[in-house]
Design a protein around this motif. Sequence first.
Motif, PDB file in Angstrom:
ATOM      1  N   TYR A  54      28.747  57.900  59.978  1.00  0.00           N
ATOM      2  CA  TYR A  54      28.562  58.772  58.815  1.00  0.00           C
ATOM      3  C   TYR A  54      29.152  58.170  57.531  1.00  0.00           C
ATOM      4  O   TYR A  54      29.054  58.772  56.469  1.00  0.00           O
ATOM      5  N   ARG A  55      29.826  57.038  57.657  1.00  0.00           N
ATOM      6  CA  ARG A  55      30.531  56.411  56.517  1.00  0.00           C
ATOM      7  C   ARG A  55      31.527  57.388  55.906  1.00  0.00           C
ATOM      8  O   ARG A  55      31.613  57.540  54.688  1.00  0.00           O
ATOM      9  N   VAL A  56      32.300  58.021  56.737  1.00  0.00           N
ATOM     10  CA  VAL A  56      33.346  58.942  56.283  1.00  0.00           C
ATOM     11  C   VAL A  56      34.673  58.482  56.876  1.00  0.00           C
ATOM     12  O   VAL A  56      34.751  58.104  58.044  1.00  0.00           O
ATOM     13  N   LYS A  57      35.732  58.490  56.052  1.00  0.00           N
ATOM     14  CA  LYS A  57      37.014  57.926  56.473  1.00  0.00           C
ATOM     15  C   LYS A  57      38.152  58.926  56.500  1.00  0.00           C
ATOM     16  O   LYS A  57      39.215  58.633  57.056  1.00  0.00           O
ATOM     17  N   LYS A  77      28.976  63.819  49.374  1.00  0.00           N
ATOM     18  CA  LYS A  77      30.329  63.322  49.138  1.00  0.00           C
ATOM     19  C   LYS A  77      31.389  64.184  49.813  1.00  0.00           C
ATOM     20  O   LYS A  77      32.456  63.686  50.175  1.00  0.00           O
ATOM     21  N   THR A  99      28.691  59.710  51.737  1.00  0.00           N
ATOM     22  CA  THR A  99      28.627  59.505  53.179  1.00  0.00           C
ATOM     23  C   THR A  99      27.169  59.312  53.590  1.00  0.00           C
ATOM     24  O   THR A  99      26.254  59.404  52.768  1.00  0.00           O
ATOM     25  N   ALA A 100      26.963  59.066  54.866  1.00  0.00           N
ATOM     26  CA  ALA A 100      25.609  58.880  55.388  1.00  0.00           C
ATOM     27  C   ALA A 100      25.073  60.228  55.873  1.00  0.00           C
ATOM     28  O   ALA A 100      25.060  60.516  57.066  1.00  0.00           O
ATOM     29  N   PRO A 109      32.375  55.822  61.340  1.00  0.00           N
ATOM     30  CA  PRO A 109      31.561  54.683  60.892  1.00  0.00           C
ATOM     31  C   PRO A 109      30.084  55.033  60.728  1.00  0.00           C
ATOM     32  O   PRO A 109      29.438  54.584  59.774  1.00  0.00           O
ATOM     33  N   ASN A 124      35.597  61.056  51.554  1.00  0.00           N
ATOM     34  CA  ASN A 124      36.286  59.794  51.274  1.00  0.00           C
ATOM     35  C   ASN A 124      37.183  59.952  50.060  1.00  0.00           C
ATOM     36  O   ASN A 124      36.843  60.677  49.112  1.00  0.00           O
TER      37      ASN A 124
END
Length: 739
Positions: free
Chosen positions: A364-367, A609, A634-635, A362, A628
């Motif tokens: 790093y905004r990576v899933k 990315k 990502t962050a 969350p 992603n």
Amino acid sequence: MEFRKAGWRTRLKRAALAADSWLDASLWGAARRAGELYERLRSQTDRLTVTGGKRLAAEFASEGLNIGIVGALFVLMLALPAFRIGNEEALKSQVLAVTFLDRYGNPIGHRGARHDDSLKLEEMPDHLLKAVLATEDRRFYDHFGIDVIGTFRALSVNARASGVVQGGSSLTQQLAKNLFLTNERSLDRKIKEAFLALWLEYRLSKNEILKLYLDRAYMGGGTFGVAAAAEYYFGKSVKDVSLAEAAMLAGLFKAPTKYAPHVNLPAARARAIDVLNAMVDAGFMTAGQVDSAKRNPATPVDRKRDSSPDYYLDWAFDQVKELAEEGKLGPDRVLTVKTPHDGAIQQRADEVVEQVLRQHGPAYRVKQAATVVMDPDGAVRAIVGGRDYGASQFNRATASQRQPGSSFKPYVYAAALSAGLYRPNTIVTDRPVCIGNWCPNNYGRSYAGSMPLYVALAKSINTIPVQMSIAIGRAAGETHEARAALLGRKKIIATARAMGLTTPLTDTVSLPIGAAEVTVIDQAAGYGVFANGGKRAKPYAAIDILNSQGELIYNHGRDEPEPQQVLSTQVVQDMNFMLSKVPTEGTGRRAALDGIVGAGKSGTTNGYKDAWYVGYTGNLVQAVWFGNDDSAETANLTGGSLPAQTFKEIMQFAHQGLELKPIPGVSADPKAATVAKAGAGTPDPLGGGAAGAGRMPRQSFEVLSSVGSLFKSVEPSRSATRPIQVGIRDIAGGETRLR
């Protein structure tokens, strides 16, 4: 003579007048007849002239016909991609039936068809079929493949709930997705799904569609189809499952990982109650009939300690199919395959990936993430193709193509060293360089000046690979800078291909700094060349293959050609020296292993990315990717942060108990022990858990395991591991992004 000449002219004039007269008469006659025809047609059409309401209806019908024709052409255009996907072969059962064993001879899973396990629809319990239809598609026998009423009902419920509460896909649409498509959430997929559902309804009967759905759906725990799921979860034939067990099985279709009873029994039982209530609501059973099943819920076989390396098995099955298509396996299709798979490394890799994503995803905004661990010769030990196989069977480690960023640079350096243009201590200058109007930048948009080549690689300087591409072309005799760079890139692509990259490498000016797309497994194979001394390291999953009679029909060492030497010993040693500086002095400090000499390279692409770390020791090679699925930014995730940390956590564990091998050309750390540091935990007799005191090396156990089934009953103990500590940001130390 004068008389004859005058007579000839007279006859010519008369002929011309006659022709003109005939042409005039013909045209006049044709015009007169056309006028008469027009008058007759107008007289007839006047009889059809309508006024008032009739004329309005006629106008609407005419416009409707026009719109219908245009609409039909548009629908046909949308349907063509789906019809290209749909084929008869996908409706047939897989020919091969394969049992996979790990490197120690223990079964790890199955793939393909088991013809003797197939059941007719009539042999399945009626309450199981009702449970499936009540939850998945109550109007299955009434619609034409698309449940219009159910779709509008789902849209209405979802609109009131301001979210996705009900699904609108019919059972046929779900089968179409399972057979031909992926779980991608997109309008394009839904359109294809709808047309494929219509094709299935035209091609198959309702019972055939239902049977295919029951046989092909993923049911969690590495099982496909209700027959395999009944055996796995309840230890019995699907013909013998009770109403409570049938409800639990039917509940798996919605979310097999979430409701798998061996993962979350309370959730599975709660879902089973929902299924029983749905059967009552649909009128398939009465409340009294399901009451006993509610009071006595199903109790599955204890599978908590079981795990299935599904991404690995899918890839291994594809490898076996390729061998079969090449004619290397003979006519037998019931096979047993011994693989290099290491269950302990696989489990640790799964745990680390999930833990890192859960804790730091969350922020790093990576899933998503993927990784491959292999031996330097290409024997694949573990594959993580994503964080949840139940949610998505798409293998991001073997099928997804992503930009490698700076992790591509070792191929450029290898090509330049192979051309004899550089050595590790060669002084290079980080300076502005342009090809046409394209000018690469470093991460901080500044230039570091002169430095040794190994420092440029460790700090991931962007301008140096571009300068190398130009230098390679000029060494081949090209003086024009842009054409020299083009020629240099062709040699770089050839080097990368020879080292194991199989994806199309688009030749662009930014290719030297990682603009082309690669796969995770190809990256591991490419770096394996450095780890093994310069030989091609083609990934493989089959060590031995036995037929149904137990006869050895394939052995990798015997039946595959010797690996090709693709880099010279000197180039390999120079590259290893430089890459060993990355985890100690460069962008990969978080990947530095305790007591083990390692080497590798991080990579980060534009917009953050994609983030990579690809590294190796003398024993193992590993490639790690974070990103992603939709390529969302990502962050500020860099290859030197989560990927490097993930690499360290997995590789540190994987080396426990191994006799360390040196990296070619890199002297071993004198402080490093012969055996890697033991982690917390208990000894693992299968060579897969934590290394405790007195634990035998993994190679020794592999030799002992060949005696047969004596060790089959020994189950790997779960090792206690120290918690992962990963920083939120790590952009210090010169991590370079693709520009």
